[in-house]
Design an enzyme around this catalytic site. Structure first.
Site: not given
Ligand SMILES: NC(=O)c1ccc[n+]([C@@H]2O[C@H](COP(=O)([O-])OP(=O)(O)OC[C@H]3O[C@@H](n4cnc5c(N)ncnc54)[C@H](OP(=O)(O)O)[C@@H]3O)[C@@H](O)[C@H]2O)c1
Length: 264
Positions: A13-17, A19, A141, A154
Site C-alpha cells: 500500500t502507498g506504493s506510487t512513491s 518506501i 515509525s 501521527y
Molecule cells: N518518510 C519518513 O521519514 C518516514 C519515517 C517513518 C515512517 N514512515 C512511514 O513510512 C510509510 C511510507 O512513507 P513515505 O514517506 O514513503 O510516504 P510518501 O512518500 O509520502 O508516499 C505516499 C504514498 O502514499 C499514497 N497515498 C497517500 N495518501 C493516500 C490515500 N489517502 N489513499 C491511498 N494512497 C495514498 C501516495 O499515493 P498517491 O499520491 O499516488 O495517491 C504515495 O504512493 C508511511 O507509513 C510513513 O508513515 C515514513
C-alpha cells in the site's frame, strides 16, 4: 542473496512513491508478482512504467484506492485474489501542535494509517492462515516511541499499529505466517522532501540547514545523523516478507538509525 520469494504475490500500500515504491521494486526483483496502489491513475501509470523500466519481465499491476474511505478499500479487496504478502505501508502525517490538531485531522490519520491495515489484514490474514504461509509487515515509525510534540496524532496511529501487529502475530501460532512491524526513522522520501521544503520556507532557511537543524534539535540521539535512503528501509521490509525470516514473528524492528535509543 536469494530470498526465495519467486512466485509469491504481494500487495504494497502507498506504493506510487517513497518506501512503498522501493519495496515494490525490490519484491519485483525477487520475482514476486506485485500489486501497487495509489489515488491517481496518472501516478500509478508512471510508477508502473518506472518499475517495468527497471525490470522488464516484472508482473505488476496498479489499483486505484483512497485509504481514507472504507468503501474504496472494500472495492479494492473485491478485485483481489488471495495474496502471500501484505505490506501495510500507507501512512500520512501532519506536523501540528496538539491544540491545532482537529477531530478531522485525527480521524483522517486514523482512517488512513490504522484502519487501512486493519481492513486489509482482516481480509487477507485468514486466507494466509488457511494456506499456512503468509507475511504481513506494518510500517510504523520511530514516532511511535519518540512521540514528537508536533506529531502526537501521527505518533498515536503508529503506536496503534504496534499493538495490532503484535496481536495479529499471536493468531498465527503453529503456522508459517508472520506479522511484524518496522519503525523507520526519518527517511528521504517525497513526503519528507515536502516537509523539509515547507520548513525551509517557513523558517527562511535552506533545505540543507533545515536538515542539519532537524537532526541537531529533533533527533539528537540519531547515530545515523541523516535521513535514511528508502533502500535502507525497504531492504529489511523485503527480508521480513521472505521465507528466510520465519523465526521473526510479532517483532518490532527498529530502522531508526538509533534515534529511539534503549537496548532492545
Ligand atoms: N518518510 C519518513 O521519514 C518516514 C519515517 C517513518 C515512517 N514512515 C512511514 O513510512 C510509510 C511510507 O512513507 P513515505 O514517506 O514513503 O510516504 P510518501 O512518500 O509520502 O508516499 C505516499 C504514498 O502514499 C499514497 N497515498 C497517500 N495518501 C493516500 C490515500 N489517502 N489513499 C491511498 N494512497 C495514498 C501516495 O499515493 P498517491 O499520491 O499516488 O495517491 C504515495 O504512493 C508511511 O507509513 C510513513 O508513515 C515514513
Amino acid at each position: 542473496m536469494d530470498l526465495r520469494l519467486a512466485g509469491k504475490t504481494a500487495l504494497v500500500t502507498g506504493s506510487t512513491s517513497g518506501i512503498g515504491f522501493a519495496v515494490a521494486k525490490e519484491l519485483l526483483e525477487e520475482g514476486v508478482q506485485v500489486t501497487i496502489c495509489g489515488r491517481s491513475q496518472a501516478k500509478l501509470d508512471e510508477a508502473i512504467a518506472a518499475l517495468k523500466a527497471f525490470q522488464p519481465q516484472a508482473i505488476v499491476e496498479g489499483k486505484l484506492v483512497n485509504f481514507e474511505n472504507a468503501a474504496s478499500i472494500n472495492s479494492l479487496i473485491e478485485t483481489m485474489q488471495p495474496i502471500d504478502i501484505l505490506v501495510n505501508n500507507i501512512g500520512v502525517f501532519q506536523s501540528k501542535s496538539f491544540d491545532n490538531t482537529t477531530d478531522i485531522d485525527w480521524e483522517h490519520m486514523f482512517q488512513v494509517n490504522v484502519m487501512s491495515g486493519v481492513r486489509l489484514s482482516r481480509h487477507f490474514l485468514p486466507q494466509m492462515i488457511l494456506n499456512n504461509w503468509g507475511r504481513i509487515v506494518f510500517v510504523s515509525s520511530e514516532c511511535a516511541q519518540l512521540v514528537p510534540a508536533d506529531l502526537i496524532a501521527y505518533s498515536a496511529t503508529k503506536a496503534a499499529l504496534l499493538a495490532i501487529s503484535r496481536g495479529l502475530a499471536q493468531t498465527t501460532k503453529s503456522t508459517e505466517v508472520t506479522v511484524n512491524a518496522v519503525l523507520p526513522g526519518s527517511t528521504f522520501t517525497e513526503g519528507a522532501k515536502r516537509f523539509i521544503a515547507e520548513q525551509a520556507q517557513q523558517q527562511h532557511k535552506s533545505d540543507q540547514q533545515v536538515i542539519a537543524d532537524f537532526f541537531k534539535s529533533e533527533r539528537p540521539a540519531s547515530m545515523l545523523a541523516r535521513f535514511a535512503s528508502v533502500e535502507e528501509i525497504s531492504k529489511t521490509i523485503v527480508y521480513l516478507t521472505s521465507p528466510l525470516a520465519l523465526a521473526t514473528n510479532g517483532a518490532t524492528i527498529k530502522l531508526d538509525g538509533g534515534s529511539v535509543g534503549g537496548i532492545v
